[in-house]
Every structure is written in structure tokens, then in C-alpha cells.
Design a protein around this motif. Sequence first.
Motif, PDB file in Angstrom:
ATOM      1  N   PRO A  29       0.810  -1.226   0.000  1.00 16.80           N
ATOM      2  CA  PRO A  29       0.000   0.000   0.000  1.00 16.80           C
ATOM      3  C   PRO A  29       0.839   1.270   0.000  1.00 16.80           C
ATOM      4  O   PRO A  29       0.427   2.291  -0.554  1.00 16.80           O
ATOM      5  N   LEU A  30       2.022   1.214   0.590  1.00 13.49           N
ATOM      6  CA  LEU A  30       2.881   2.398   0.609  1.00 13.49           C
ATOM      7  C   LEU A  30       3.377   2.725  -0.799  1.00 13.49           C
ATOM      8  O   LEU A  30       3.357   3.883  -1.227  1.00 13.49           O
ATOM      9  N   ALA A  31       3.791   1.704  -1.555  1.00 15.40           N
ATOM     10  CA  ALA A  31       4.209   1.918  -2.938  1.00 15.40           C
ATOM     11  C   ALA A  31       3.048   2.466  -3.762  1.00 15.40           C
ATOM     12  O   ALA A  31       3.223   3.388  -4.567  1.00 15.40           O
ATOM     13  N   ALA A  32       1.852   1.935  -3.551  1.00 11.91           N
ATOM     14  CA  ALA A  32       0.672   2.420  -4.284  1.00 11.91           C
ATOM     15  C   ALA A  32       0.387   3.880  -3.949  1.00 11.91           C
ATOM     16  O   ALA A  32       0.043   4.676  -4.836  1.00 11.91           O
TER      17      ALA A  32
ATOM     18  N   GLY B  74       4.709  19.960  10.206  1.00 12.64           N
ATOM     19  CA  GLY B  74       4.878  21.373  10.534  1.00 12.64           C
ATOM     20  C   GLY B  74       5.265  22.196   9.329  1.00 12.64           C
ATOM     21  O   GLY B  74       5.740  21.681   8.322  1.00 12.64           O
ATOM     22  N   ARG B  75       5.021  23.478   9.463  1.00 17.60           N
ATOM     23  CA  ARG B  75       5.444  24.453   8.455  1.00 17.60           C
ATOM     24  C   ARG B  75       6.697  25.111   9.003  1.00 17.60           C
ATOM     25  O   ARG B  75       6.719  25.545  10.153  1.00 17.60           O
ATOM     26  N   ARG B  76       7.727  25.187   8.171  1.00 17.82           N
ATOM     27  CA  ARG B  76       9.039  25.631   8.661  1.00 17.82           C
ATOM     28  C   ARG B  76       9.638  26.681   7.752  1.00 17.82           C
ATOM     29  O   ARG B  76       9.177  26.909   6.647  1.00 17.82           O
ATOM     30  N   GLY B  77      10.729  27.278   8.229  1.00 21.43           N
ATOM     31  CA  GLY B  77      11.464  28.244   7.434  1.00 21.43           C
ATOM     32  C   GLY B  77      11.089  29.670   7.773  1.00 21.43           C
ATOM     33  O   GLY B  77      10.534  29.952   8.826  1.00 21.43           O
ATOM     34  N   GLU B  78      11.412  30.550   6.836  1.00 20.56           N
ATOM     35  CA  GLU B  78      11.160  31.967   7.023  1.00 20.56           C
ATOM     36  C   GLU B  78      10.702  32.564   5.706  1.00 20.56           C
ATOM     37  O   GLU B  78      10.520  31.842   4.715  1.00 20.56           O
ATOM     38  N   GLU B  79      10.529  33.841   5.658  1.00 22.19           N
ATOM     39  CA  GLU B  79       9.978  34.497   4.471  1.00 22.19           C
ATOM     40  C   GLU B  79      10.756  34.180   3.197  1.00 22.19           C
ATOM     41  O   GLU B  79      10.180  33.944   2.151  1.00 22.19           O
ATOM     42  N   GLY B  80      12.070  34.141   3.261  1.00 24.86           N
ATOM     43  CA  GLY B  80      12.884  33.895   2.075  1.00 24.86           C
ATOM     44  C   GLY B  80      12.842  32.464   1.587  1.00 24.86           C
ATOM     45  O   GLY B  80      12.971  32.198   0.394  1.00 24.86           O
ATOM     46  N   PHE B  81      12.668  31.522   2.479  1.00 25.93           N
ATOM     47  CA  PHE B  81      12.603  30.112   2.092  1.00 25.93           C
ATOM     48  C   PHE B  81      11.812  29.351   3.144  1.00 25.93           C
ATOM     49  O   PHE B  81      12.191  29.322   4.317  1.00 25.93           O
ATOM     50  N   SER B  82      10.719  28.758   2.747  1.00 23.62           N
ATOM     51  CA  SER B  82       9.892  27.993   3.675  1.00 23.62           C
ATOM     52  C   SER B  82       9.506  26.664   3.037  1.00 23.62           C
ATOM     53  O   SER B  82       9.574  26.504   1.817  1.00 23.62           O
ATOM     54  N   TRP B  83       9.117  25.717   3.878  1.00 25.49           N
ATOM     55  CA  TRP B  83       8.711  24.406   3.409  1.00 25.49           C
ATOM     56  C   TRP B  83       7.738  23.801   4.399  1.00 25.49           C
ATOM     57  O   TRP B  83       7.573  24.293   5.516  1.00 25.49           O
ATOM     58  N   VAL B  84       7.095  22.737   3.978  1.00 28.81           N
ATOM     59  CA  VAL B  84       6.160  22.003   4.829  1.00 28.81           C
ATOM     60  C   VAL B  84       6.682  20.582   4.954  1.00 28.81           C
ATOM     61  O   VAL B  84       7.009  19.941   3.955  1.00 28.81           O
ATOM     62  N   THR B  85       6.775  20.100   6.187  1.00 28.54           N
ATOM     63  CA  THR B  85       7.163  18.716   6.442  1.00 28.54           C
ATOM     64  C   THR B  85       5.893  17.909   6.667  1.00 28.54           C
ATOM     65  O   THR B  85       5.022  18.322   7.436  1.00 28.54           O
ATOM     66  N   LEU B  86       5.806  16.784   5.973  1.00 28.56           N
ATOM     67  CA  LEU B  86       4.657  15.892   6.083  1.00 28.56           C
ATOM     68  C   LEU B  86       5.130  14.477   6.376  1.00 28.56           C
ATOM     69  O   LEU B  86       6.330  14.203   6.310  1.00 28.56           O
ATOM     70  N   LYS B  87       4.179  13.586   6.676  1.00 30.18           N
ATOM     71  CA  LYS B  87       4.458  12.156   6.811  1.00 30.18           C
ATOM     72  C   LYS B  87       3.548  11.410   5.849  1.00 30.18           C
ATOM     73  O   LYS B  87       2.367  11.746   5.705  1.00 30.18           O
ATOM     74  N   ASP B  88       4.107  10.395   5.186  1.00 30.72           N
ATOM     75  CA  ASP B  88       3.281   9.535   4.343  1.00 30.72           C
ATOM     76  C   ASP B  88       2.467   8.604   5.255  1.00 30.72           C
ATOM     77  O   ASP B  88       2.633   8.642   6.477  1.00 30.72           O
ATOM     78  N   PRO B  89       1.579   7.776   4.707  1.00 27.46           N
ATOM     79  CA  PRO B  89       0.750   6.920   5.565  1.00 27.46           C
ATOM     80  C   PRO B  89       1.516   5.959   6.460  1.00 27.46           C
ATOM     81  O   PRO B  89       0.976   5.497   7.472  1.00 27.46           O
ATOM     82  N   ALA B  90       2.779   5.669   6.152  1.00 30.03           N
ATOM     83  CA  ALA B  90       3.585   4.791   7.006  1.00 30.03           C
ATOM     84  C   ALA B  90       4.422   5.568   8.017  1.00 30.03           C
ATOM     85  O   ALA B  90       5.181   4.985   8.770  1.00 30.03           O
ATOM     86  N   GLY B  91       4.315   6.908   8.018  1.00 32.24           N
ATOM     87  CA  GLY B  91       5.041   7.724   8.980  1.00 32.24           C
ATOM     88  C   GLY B  91       6.383   8.237   8.507  1.00 32.24           C
ATOM     89  O   GLY B  91       7.120   8.845   9.277  1.00 32.24           O
ATOM     90  N   ASN B  92       6.744   8.020   7.240  1.00 30.18           N
ATOM     91  CA  ASN B  92       8.008   8.518   6.699  1.00 30.18           C
ATOM     92  C   ASN B  92       7.872  10.004   6.377  1.00 30.18           C
ATOM     93  O   ASN B  92       6.961  10.409   5.665  1.00 30.18           O
ATOM     94  N   GLU B  93       8.800  10.807   6.885  1.00 29.49           N
ATOM     95  CA  GLU B  93       8.741  12.242   6.651  1.00 29.49           C
ATOM     96  C   GLU B  93       9.273  12.627   5.274  1.00 29.49           C
ATOM     97  O   GLU B  93      10.179  11.981   4.744  1.00 29.49           O
ATOM     98  N   PHE B  94       8.683  13.678   4.703  1.00 31.84           N
ATOM     99  CA  PHE B  94       9.156  14.277   3.461  1.00 31.84           C
ATOM    100  C   PHE B  94       8.779  15.748   3.496  1.00 31.84           C
ATOM    101  O   PHE B  94       7.943  16.164   4.305  1.00 31.84           O
ATOM    102  N   CYS B  95       9.433  16.553   2.674  1.00 28.34           N
ATOM    103  CA  CYS B  95       9.210  17.994   2.684  1.00 28.34           C
ATOM    104  C   CYS B  95       8.814  18.492   1.304  1.00 28.34           C
ATOM    105  O   CYS B  95       9.226  17.926   0.294  1.00 28.34           O
ATOM    106  N   ILE B  96       8.049  19.581   1.291  1.00 24.97           N
ATOM    107  CA  ILE B  96       7.667  20.240   0.044  1.00 24.97           C
ATOM    108  C   ILE B  96       7.967  21.721   0.178  1.00 24.97           C
ATOM    109  O   ILE B  96       7.598  22.362   1.156  1.00 24.97           O
ATOM    110  N   ALA B  97       8.662  22.271  -0.824  1.00 29.21           N
ATOM    111  CA  ALA B  97       8.941  23.707  -0.916  1.00 29.21           C
ATOM    112  C   ALA B  97       8.512  24.162  -2.292  1.00 29.21           C
ATOM    113  O   ALA B  97       8.289  23.341  -3.197  1.00 29.21           O
TER     114      ALA B  97
END
Length: 122
Positions: free
Chosen positions: A17-20, A90-113
Motif C-alpha cells: 500500500p505504501l508503494a501504491a 509542521g510548516r518551517r522556514g522563514e519568508e525567504g525560504f519555507s517548506w512544509v514537512t509531512l508524513k506519508d501513511p507509514a510515517g516517513n517524513e518528506f518535505c515540500i517547498a
Amino acid sequence: MALTLGMITTDSADPVPLAAWWAKQFDAEVADPYGGEFLLVRGGTLPLALAFQKVDDPTPGKNRLHLDLGAPDVDAEVERLVAGGATIVGRRGEEGFSWVTLKDPAGNEFCIAAADEAAAEL
């Protein structure tokens, strides 16, 4: 010596299911040549393969390696991922560079900027 990156592999107690889930996020395809023991996600918008391998005892705690993803509209992409089963860490960073850290359904973290911010930081 000339190394190349072949794929990024994630250990999982339940990799099918994680691969899917990840395949759906990248509009990619899942190949399961080993009967649920080792799956490959390729195609779509992925520049290389993601692999998911079955392990009896995944490493506990925060993952040491994570994906940093770019998107032209971070908020819309976060909303789409959360609707699909991700959770916001969480949402991280500052005005010049920010990103959002998320977890997939298995709890693995990843970030989006923002795609343009991520490239500018390199």
C-alpha cells in the motif's frame, strides 16, 4: 569514479500500500516483480525509481533520509497530499525560504517547498 543514483528505497512492514500511495502522488506505475517483497515505483513525474522493500522490523523513530519535493503551489499540493492520506508535521522556514514537512501513511517524513525556491537555494 562516477557514481549515479539508481533509486531511493524505503523499508516498510507493509510495502504494497505504501508503494501504491507514492505511485498515486507522482502519477507513476508500481512494478511488483517479487510478490510484495520489493516494489518499484517508476514513471509519471519521477526522475528516478522509488523502491519499497518489506522488512520485519523497520527502523523506529524519525527517518534519517527523506525526500525534498518541489511544487509550483505548495499549499495546493499539501492540501492534495493530506486529502490522500499524508499528515502535516509542521510548516518551517522563514519568508525567504519555507517548506512544509509531512508524513506519508507509514510515517516517513518528506518535505515540500516552492519549486522555484528550492532550486534557488541550490
